[in-house]
Design a protein around this motif. Sequence first.
Motif, PDB file in Angstrom:
ATOM      1  N   SER A   1      19.955  91.529  74.685  1.00  0.00           N
ATOM      2  CA  SER A   1      20.688  92.624  74.021  1.00  0.00           C
ATOM      3  C   SER A   1      22.011  92.974  74.702  1.00  0.00           C
ATOM      4  N   THR A   2      22.186  92.566  75.973  1.00  0.00           N
ATOM      5  CA  THR A   2      23.420  92.934  76.675  1.00  0.00           C
ATOM      6  C   THR A   2      24.524  91.892  76.502  1.00  0.00           C
ATOM      7  N   GLY A   3      24.212  90.780  75.803  1.00  0.00           N
ATOM      8  CA  GLY A   3      25.206  89.719  75.631  1.00  0.00           C
ATOM      9  C   GLY A   3      26.069  89.933  74.401  1.00  0.00           C
ATOM     10  N   SER A   4      26.870  88.934  74.106  1.00  0.00           N
ATOM     11  CA  SER A   4      27.813  89.039  72.988  1.00  0.00           C
ATOM     12  C   SER A   4      27.070  89.214  71.651  1.00  0.00           C
ATOM     13  N   VAL A   5      26.105  88.360  71.359  1.00  0.00           N
ATOM     14  CA  VAL A   5      25.360  88.493  70.093  1.00  0.00           C
ATOM     15  C   VAL A   5      24.502  89.763  70.116  1.00  0.00           C
ATOM     16  N   GLY A   6      23.879  90.031  71.268  1.00  0.00           N
ATOM     17  CA  GLY A   6      23.015  91.207  71.382  1.00  0.00           C
ATOM     18  C   GLY A   6      23.777  92.493  71.100  1.00  0.00           C
TER      19      GLY A   6
ATOM     20  N   ALA B   1      17.074  91.825  78.694  1.00  0.00           N
ATOM     21  CA  ALA B   1      18.246  91.146  79.250  1.00  0.00           C
ATOM     22  C   ALA B   1      17.802  90.494  80.552  1.00  0.00           C
ATOM     23  N   LYS B   2      18.751  89.907  81.271  1.00  0.00           N
ATOM     24  CA  LYS B   2      18.372  89.214  82.510  1.00  0.00           C
ATOM     25  C   LYS B   2      18.537  90.133  83.715  1.00  0.00           C
ATOM     26  N   LYS B   3      19.760  90.688  83.880  1.00  0.00           N
ATOM     27  CA  LYS B   3      20.009  91.471  85.094  1.00  0.00           C
ATOM     28  C   LYS B   3      20.972  92.642  84.897  1.00  0.00           C
ATOM     29  N   ASN B   4      21.550  92.778  83.718  1.00  0.00           N
ATOM     30  CA  ASN B   4      22.571  93.804  83.511  1.00  0.00           C
ATOM     31  C   ASN B   4      21.923  95.183  83.291  1.00  0.00           C
ATOM     32  N   HIS B   5      21.567  95.797  84.416  1.00  0.00           N
ATOM     33  CA  HIS B   5      20.826  97.055  84.394  1.00  0.00           C
ATOM     34  C   HIS B   5      21.637  98.162  83.727  1.00  0.00           C
TER      35      HIS B   5
ATOM     36  N   LYS C   1      20.733  78.392  69.641  1.00  0.00           N
ATOM     37  CA  LYS C   1      20.580  77.075  68.999  1.00  0.00           C
ATOM     38  C   LYS C   1      19.873  76.082  69.898  1.00  0.00           C
ATOM     39  N   GLU C   2      19.975  76.293  71.240  1.00  0.00           N
ATOM     40  CA  GLU C   2      19.354  75.362  72.188  1.00  0.00           C
ATOM     41  C   GLU C   2      17.868  75.166  71.878  1.00  0.00           C
ATOM     42  N   ILE C   3      17.236  76.214  71.351  1.00  0.00           N
ATOM     43  CA  ILE C   3      15.798  76.160  71.091  1.00  0.00           C
ATOM     44  C   ILE C   3      15.482  75.128  70.011  1.00  0.00           C
TER      45      ILE C   3
ATOM     46  N   LEU D   1      21.560  82.753  62.820  1.00  0.00           N
ATOM     47  CA  LEU D   1      22.635  83.714  63.139  1.00  0.00           C
ATOM     48  C   LEU D   1      23.960  83.003  63.406  1.00  0.00           C
ATOM     49  N   ASP D   2      23.895  81.739  63.776  1.00  0.00           N
ATOM     50  CA  ASP D   2      25.134  80.986  63.967  1.00  0.00           C
ATOM     51  C   ASP D   2      25.935  81.072  62.670  1.00  0.00           C
ATOM     52  N   SER D   3      27.239  81.326  62.758  1.00  0.00           N
ATOM     53  CA  SER D   3      28.019  81.556  61.534  1.00  0.00           C
ATOM     54  C   SER D   3      27.988  80.332  60.615  1.00  0.00           C
TER      55      SER D   3
ATOM     56  N   MET E   1      32.710  84.977  72.910  1.00  0.00           N
ATOM     57  CA  MET E   1      31.289  84.646  73.102  1.00  0.00           C
ATOM     58  C   MET E   1      30.972  84.627  74.598  1.00  0.00           C
ATOM     59  N   GLY E   2      29.686  84.453  74.923  1.00  0.00           N
ATOM     60  CA  GLY E   2      29.279  84.333  76.318  1.00  0.00           C
ATOM     61  C   GLY E   2      29.836  83.051  76.934  1.00  0.00           C
ATOM     62  N   PRO E   3      29.806  82.945  78.284  1.00  0.00           N
ATOM     63  CA  PRO E   3      30.465  81.818  78.965  1.00  0.00           C
ATOM     64  C   PRO E   3      29.900  80.436  78.622  1.00  0.00           C
TER      65      PRO E   3
HETATM   66  N1  LIG Z   1      28.375  84.749  71.104  1.00  0.00           N
HETATM   67  C1  LIG Z   1      28.445  84.198  69.919  1.00  0.00           C
HETATM   68  O1  LIG Z   1      29.348  84.487  69.132  1.00  0.00           O
HETATM   69  C2  LIG Z   1      27.399  83.208  69.492  1.00  0.00           C
HETATM   70  C3  LIG Z   1      27.482  82.671  68.198  1.00  0.00           C
HETATM   71  C4  LIG Z   1      26.486  81.805  67.773  1.00  0.00           C
HETATM   72  C5  LIG Z   1      25.445  81.460  68.610  1.00  0.00           C
HETATM   73  N2  LIG Z   1      25.410  81.979  69.872  1.00  0.00           N
HETATM   74  C6  LIG Z   1      24.280  81.615  70.736  1.00  0.00           C
HETATM   75  O2  LIG Z   1      23.601  82.810  71.081  1.00  0.00           O
HETATM   76  C7  LIG Z   1      23.057  82.710  72.385  1.00  0.00           C
HETATM   77  C8  LIG Z   1      23.584  83.870  73.212  1.00  0.00           C
HETATM   78  O3  LIG Z   1      24.979  83.746  73.283  1.00  0.00           O
HETATM   79  P1  LIG Z   1      25.883  84.937  73.818  1.00  0.00           P
HETATM   80  O4  LIG Z   1      27.266  84.500  73.603  1.00  0.00           O
HETATM   81  O5  LIG Z   1      25.436  86.234  73.229  1.00  0.00           O
HETATM   82  O6  LIG Z   1      25.518  84.895  75.376  1.00  0.00           O
HETATM   83  P2  LIG Z   1      25.883  85.963  76.514  1.00  0.00           P
HETATM   84  O7  LIG Z   1      26.988  86.837  76.076  1.00  0.00           O
HETATM   85  O8  LIG Z   1      26.038  85.181  77.757  1.00  0.00           O
HETATM   86  O9  LIG Z   1      24.572  86.871  76.596  1.00  0.00           O
HETATM   87  C9  LIG Z   1      23.358  86.357  77.014  1.00  0.00           C
HETATM   88  C10 LIG Z   1      22.279  87.410  76.924  1.00  0.00           C
HETATM   89  O10 LIG Z   1      21.046  86.811  77.325  1.00  0.00           O
HETATM   90  C11 LIG Z   1      20.571  87.424  78.532  1.00  0.00           C
HETATM   91  N3  LIG Z   1      20.050  86.351  79.384  1.00  0.00           N
HETATM   92  C12 LIG Z   1      20.760  85.353  79.971  1.00  0.00           C
HETATM   93  N4  LIG Z   1      19.942  84.542  80.665  1.00  0.00           N
HETATM   94  C13 LIG Z   1      18.698  85.053  80.505  1.00  0.00           C
HETATM   95  C14 LIG Z   1      17.439  84.693  81.011  1.00  0.00           C
HETATM   96  N5  LIG Z   1      17.293  83.635  81.822  1.00  0.00           N
HETATM   97  N6  LIG Z   1      16.368  85.451  80.652  1.00  0.00           N
HETATM   98  C15 LIG Z   1      16.500  86.515  79.829  1.00  0.00           C
HETATM   99  N7  LIG Z   1      17.691  86.927  79.346  1.00  0.00           N
HETATM  100  C16 LIG Z   1      18.768  86.188  79.672  1.00  0.00           C
HETATM  101  C17 LIG Z   1      21.768  88.097  79.151  1.00  0.00           C
HETATM  102  O11 LIG Z   1      21.360  89.170  80.016  1.00  0.00           O
HETATM  103  P3  LIG Z   1      22.363  89.709  81.178  1.00  0.00           P
HETATM  104  O12 LIG Z   1      23.504  90.357  80.463  1.00  0.00           O
HETATM  105  O13 LIG Z   1      21.520  90.669  81.919  1.00  0.00           O
HETATM  106  O14 LIG Z   1      22.785  88.504  81.979  1.00  0.00           O
HETATM  107  C18 LIG Z   1      22.494  88.576  77.886  1.00  0.00           C
HETATM  108  O15 LIG Z   1      21.836  89.708  77.373  1.00  0.00           O
HETATM  109  C19 LIG Z   1      23.462  81.332  72.902  1.00  0.00           C
HETATM  110  O16 LIG Z   1      22.428  80.430  72.671  1.00  0.00           O
HETATM  111  C20 LIG Z   1      24.659  80.968  72.047  1.00  0.00           C
HETATM  112  O17 LIG Z   1      24.809  79.574  71.890  1.00  0.00           O
HETATM  113  C21 LIG Z   1      26.342  82.836  70.314  1.00  0.00           C
END
Ligand SMILES: NC(=O)c1ccc[n+]([C@@H]2O[C@H](COP(=O)([O-])OP(=O)(O)OC[C@H]3O[C@@H](n4cnc5c(N)ncnc54)[C@H](OP(=O)(O)O)[C@@H]3O)[C@@H](O)[C@H]2O)c1
Length: 375
Positions: free
Chosen positions: A9-14, A35-39, A112-114, A136-138, A191-193
């Motif tokens: 939930s703390t990431g870009s999609v979340g 989330a993983k660590k973002n308290h 998508k990795e899943i 959810l991927d566009s 997006m996330g890194p």
């Molecule tokens: N961003 C996009 O626009 C987009 C579009 C399509 C698909 N996706 C896919 O969606 C997924 C997430 O992308 P994102 O861009 O949202 O990533 P992101 O911004 O890096 O966010 C990752 C989220 O997952 C949590 N997380 C990371 N490692 C974890 C672990 N080992 N255990 C539990 N939680 C973990 C993180 O928590 P912390 O914040 O605490 O580290 C954060 O809440 C990826 O598979 C990506 O390919 C993303």
Amino acid sequence: MKGVVILGSTGSVGRQTLEVIRSFDKKFHLVGLTAKKNHQELSKQVQEFNPPFAALTNEAKEEIGAASWIAPNDLVKKPEVDIVIVAIPGLEGLLPTLTAISHGKTVALASKEILVVAGQIITEETLRSNANILPLDSEHSAIWQCLAGEEGSDIRRLILTASGGPFRQSKPGDMLGITPKQALAHPTWRMGPKVTIDSATLMNKGFEVLEAHWLYNIPYEKIDVIVHPESIIHSLVEFEDKSIKAQLSYPDMRLPIQYALSYPERWTNESMDALDLIKISTLTFEKVDEERFPCFRLARQAGEMGATFPAVLQSADEIAVELFLEGKLDLPTIPEYVKAALEAHSPKENPAIEDILEADKWARSYVLEQHDNTA
Ligand SMILES: NC(=O)c1ccc[n+]([C@@H]2O[C@H](COP(=O)([O-])OP(=O)(O)OC[C@H]3O[C@@H](n4cnc5c(N)ncnc54)[C@H](OP(=O)(O)O)[C@@H]3O)[C@@H](O)[C@H]2O)c1
């Protein structure tokens, strides 16, 4: 009200999912956030949305605000959960996703990795348990939208679009000195890194080919990719009569997220801009340059080879991307490590989850070993 869980939930999609939920707060109740660590961010979210459960998976099993700690795998099977949003990079979401599916939940999948590593298992389990996977991927959301009402129609081709990433126009030699900061500057999406670097190498587009193969049960030879730098057309479907349907919108992840949450309805969201075609005026298309972006070809090959190759592809790439982000690797070395891992791998056909996790472990240590040997 639909009960929602967000893994990541703390990431870009979340965060963007929470934005959508904020706009339609009468339609959803949040059951849990992880989330993983973002308290700090998770605490803020818990304060605002007041879910009964929340967890940081890399930290101690502590309560966050008023929310009780829970393991993600237990959270997703709670009876009050209707939709599980999976938005964690890599394989961490694999087991909770399988659990959610086997409990008949609807899974809105960003990770998508899943599907890349365990597409066969996930699709079989989805059929068995009568669960639903919503993309959810566009790009995959666009295909899903194009296919609506076309149940009896034969598909000639799926055409995924790719922005081309920040190095679309660079020459092969230019890629050597690229810094993580340059590679993280994606032209159209925030997006996330991990996914941003995968977009820069076009590994992400390769992953999306595998994702489309599993989501839509389409053979690889019927999936094409074209570069479309404006990212306005999110993907297209060509039918047997050679008619093509496309889905268009500004690049904004909130739209595919909202579609998955509102499906089968469509809701008005005033915070999203309507597309102004006159202002955009021109849409352009190019061929993917597989010589300059070898990750794209490697991904496709791994998908076609099947077995545990896609797991090796994903995990070797994940470690190589981490090394690149730490400044320990050049961008062009990522495909070299992935290729070496695929070539050295002894595959397991029809893999079970344990085989996939084993291949994941093997690929990680293989890449790290290669790196230690060359450092
Ligand atoms: N961003 C996009 O626009 C987009 C579009 C399509 C698909 N996706 C896919 O969606 C997924 C997430 O992308 P994102 O861009 O949202 O990533 P992101 O911004 O890096 O966010 C990752 C989220 O997952 C949590 N997380 C990371 N490692 C974890 C672990 N080992 N255990 C539990 N939680 C973990 C993180 O928590 P912390 O914040 O605490 O580290 C954060 O809440 C990826 O598979 C990506 O390919 C993303």
